[in-house]
Design a protein around this motif. Structure first.
Motif, mmCIF file in Angstrom:
data_model
loop_
_atom_site.group_PDB
_atom_site.id
_atom_site.type_symbol
_atom_site.label_atom_id
_atom_site.label_comp_id
_atom_site.label_asym_id
_atom_site.label_seq_id
_atom_site.Cartn_x
_atom_site.Cartn_y
_atom_site.Cartn_z
ATOM 1 N N GLU A 151 -0.491 -52.776 46.003
ATOM 2 C CA GLU A 151 -1.009 -53.171 47.324
ATOM 3 C C GLU A 151 -0.285 -54.419 47.831
ATOM 4 O O GLU A 151 0.030 -54.523 49.022
ATOM 5 N N GLU A 152 -0.027 -55.369 46.943
ATOM 6 C CA GLU A 152 0.699 -56.583 47.353
ATOM 7 C C GLU A 152 2.111 -56.234 47.821
ATOM 8 O O GLU A 152 2.605 -56.776 48.820
ATOM 9 N N VAL A 153 2.763 -55.318 47.097
ATOM 10 C CA VAL A 153 4.125 -54.936 47.505
ATOM 11 C C VAL A 153 4.074 -54.197 48.840
ATOM 12 O O VAL A 153 4.910 -54.427 49.716
ATOM 13 N N ARG A 154 3.063 -53.357 49.003
ATOM 14 C CA ARG A 154 2.948 -52.626 50.283
ATOM 15 C C ARG A 154 2.832 -53.627 51.440
ATOM 16 O O ARG A 154 3.462 -53.460 52.488
ATOM 17 N N ALA A 155 2.089 -54.681 51.231
ATOM 18 C CA ALA A 155 1.942 -55.702 52.282
ATOM 19 C C ALA A 155 3.277 -56.411 52.522
ATOM 20 O O ALA A 155 3.637 -56.707 53.666
ATOM 21 N N GLN A 156 4.025 -56.667 51.440
ATOM 22 C CA GLN A 156 5.340 -57.320 51.596
ATOM 23 C C GLN A 156 6.275 -56.451 52.444
ATOM 24 O O GLN A 156 7.040 -56.955 53.267
ATOM 25 N N LEU A 157 6.180 -55.128 52.253
ATOM 26 C CA LEU A 157 7.115 -54.226 52.930
ATOM 27 C C LEU A 157 6.875 -54.174 54.439
ATOM 28 O O LEU A 157 7.776 -53.785 55.194
ATOM 29 N N GLY A 158 5.703 -54.604 54.859
ATOM 30 C CA GLY A 158 5.404 -54.599 56.288
ATOM 31 C C GLY A 158 6.367 -55.467 57.072
ATOM 32 O O GLY A 158 6.642 -55.198 58.245
ATOM 33 N N ALA A 159 6.905 -56.512 56.428
ATOM 34 C CA ALA A 159 7.807 -57.429 57.133
ATOM 35 C C ALA A 159 9.276 -57.047 56.962
ATOM 36 O O ALA A 159 10.171 -57.759 57.415
ATOM 37 N N CYS A 160 9.511 -55.927 56.313
ATOM 38 C CA CYS A 160 10.889 -55.536 55.964
ATOM 39 C C CYS A 160 11.413 -54.582 57.031
ATOM 40 O O CYS A 160 10.692 -53.670 57.467
ATOM 41 N N ALA A 161 12.652 -54.765 57.453
ATOM 42 C CA ALA A 161 13.220 -53.877 58.474
ATOM 43 C C ALA A 161 13.519 -52.496 57.896
ATOM 44 O O ALA A 161 13.477 -51.494 58.610
ATOM 45 N N ALA A 162 13.821 -52.433 56.616
ATOM 46 C CA ALA A 162 14.077 -51.140 55.978
ATOM 47 C C ALA A 162 12.785 -50.326 55.952
ATOM 48 O O ALA A 162 11.683 -50.881 55.966
ATOM 49 N N SER A 163 12.960 -48.992 55.914
ATOM 50 C CA SER A 163 11.799 -48.102 55.893
ATOM 51 C C SER A 163 11.519 -47.734 54.434
ATOM 52 O O SER A 163 12.184 -46.873 53.865
ATOM 53 N N LEU A 164 10.529 -48.396 53.838
ATOM 54 C CA LEU A 164 10.310 -48.280 52.393
ATOM 55 C C LEU A 164 8.862 -47.947 52.094
ATOM 56 O O LEU A 164 7.952 -48.402 52.789
ATOM 57 N N GLU A 165 8.676 -47.167 51.029
ATOM 58 C CA GLU A 165 7.309 -46.894 50.561
ATOM 59 C C GLU A 165 7.215 -47.226 49.078
ATOM 60 O O GLU A 165 8.226 -47.198 48.366
ATOM 61 N N VAL A 166 5.990 -47.537 48.642
ATOM 62 C CA VAL A 166 5.791 -47.958 47.255
ATOM 63 C C VAL A 166 4.675 -47.120 46.633
ATOM 64 O O VAL A 166 3.698 -46.771 47.297
ATOM 65 N N ARG A 167 4.861 -46.821 45.328
ATOM 66 C CA ARG A 167 3.809 -46.126 44.568
ATOM 67 C C ARG A 167 3.965 -46.499 43.099
ATOM 68 O O ARG A 167 5.053 -46.932 42.670
#
Ligand SMILES: C[S@@+](CC[C@H](N)C(=O)[O-])C[C@H]1O[C@@H](n2cnc3c(N)ncnc32)[C@H](O)[C@@H]1O
Length: 224
Positions: A195-211
């Motif tokens: 969940e913390e990484v998912r929140a970090q990815l919100g600010a990333c320009a790249a289109s990334l998903e985490v699981r």
């Protein structure tokens, strides 16, 4: 949920680097490479791709990939001289030293060798949890990946509770040297949750998903 406790950023102690370089990471490293190959099926890169491994450590993953893809030019970046010394030995032993460039650099400072928007594939395994500020990794990826480049990041995730953490250390580091057990325990405390990484990815320009992809690893994949 146990709180995050950061660990020292660079792995620059000689004994620590040696124990890590000599440890058997065959299972997670092979799994990481399988995941990279799966991403490449969906997002192919040129046969002569420029590839970067951020926080390469002793470069086992970078060496394996350079062996599998004889056209690739791989930059392996780490801030720890002690780790890069092991990486050089590994690259030379595998005969890939001419296509695997070892670059000493502590992110987010970009060494001059690192091209902005120049990499066809950006990889990182087990770097994220070392960073006091995780945005350093995501901003670096945004900066150095070419538009459309596939991105694969794997890391530990922080367990729910101390009991789970103890069980992971016993399961995966029971026979490891004390320094490696110490570091594995510290790394689990320093890791982020999915969940913390998912929140970090919100600010990333790249289109990334985490699981989550194992009992202790999370996987981030996508494209710039
Ligand atoms: C746990 S090791 C992972 C090594 C390798 N990627 C692997 O999968 O075996 C983390 C590495 O990241 C490096 N590192 C930590 N912070 C860094 C930073 N800001 N810039 C570059 N390297 C860093 C450490 O020195 C260490 O070698």
């Amino acid at each position: 949920m146990i709180p995050r406790t950061p660990e020292p950023e660079l792995m620059d102690e000689a004994e620590q680097a040696r124990a890590y370089a000599e440890a058997d990471f065959d299972e997670p490293n092979a799994a990481f490479i399988e995941r990279v190959e799966a991403v490449l099926e969906a997002h192919p890169v040129p046969a002569e791709a420029r590839v970067v491994d951020l926080g390469c450590g002793p470069a086992d993953i970078a060496v394996r990939l350079a062996e599998r893809h004889p056209g690739w030019r791989v930059d392996a970046i780490d801030g720890a001289a002690a780790m890069l010394a092991h990486a050089k030995r590994a690259a030379d032993a595998a005969g890939v030293g001419d296509r695997l460039r070892l670059v000493r650099g502590r992110l987010p400072e970009a060494p001059s060798e690192v091209p902005v928007g120049g990499y066809d594939l950006v990889l990182s395994n087990s770097l994220l949890h070392h960073l006091p500020e995780p945005d350093v990794l995501w901003r670096t990826i945004d900066r150095i990946a070419r538009p459309g480049a596939p991105i694969v990041v794997m890391d530990l995730f922080r367990p729910e509770d101390e009991g789970t953490l103890d069980r992971l250390v016993e399961t995966y580091a029971a026979d490891a040297p004390p320094v490696l057990r110490r570091d594995f325990r510290a790394s689990l405390h320093a890791a982020f949750t999915v969940e913390e990484v998912r929140a970090q990815l919100g600010a990333c320009a790249a289109s990334l998903e985490v699981r989550a992809c194992s009992d202790r690893h999370l996987l981030v994949r996508g494209t710039r």
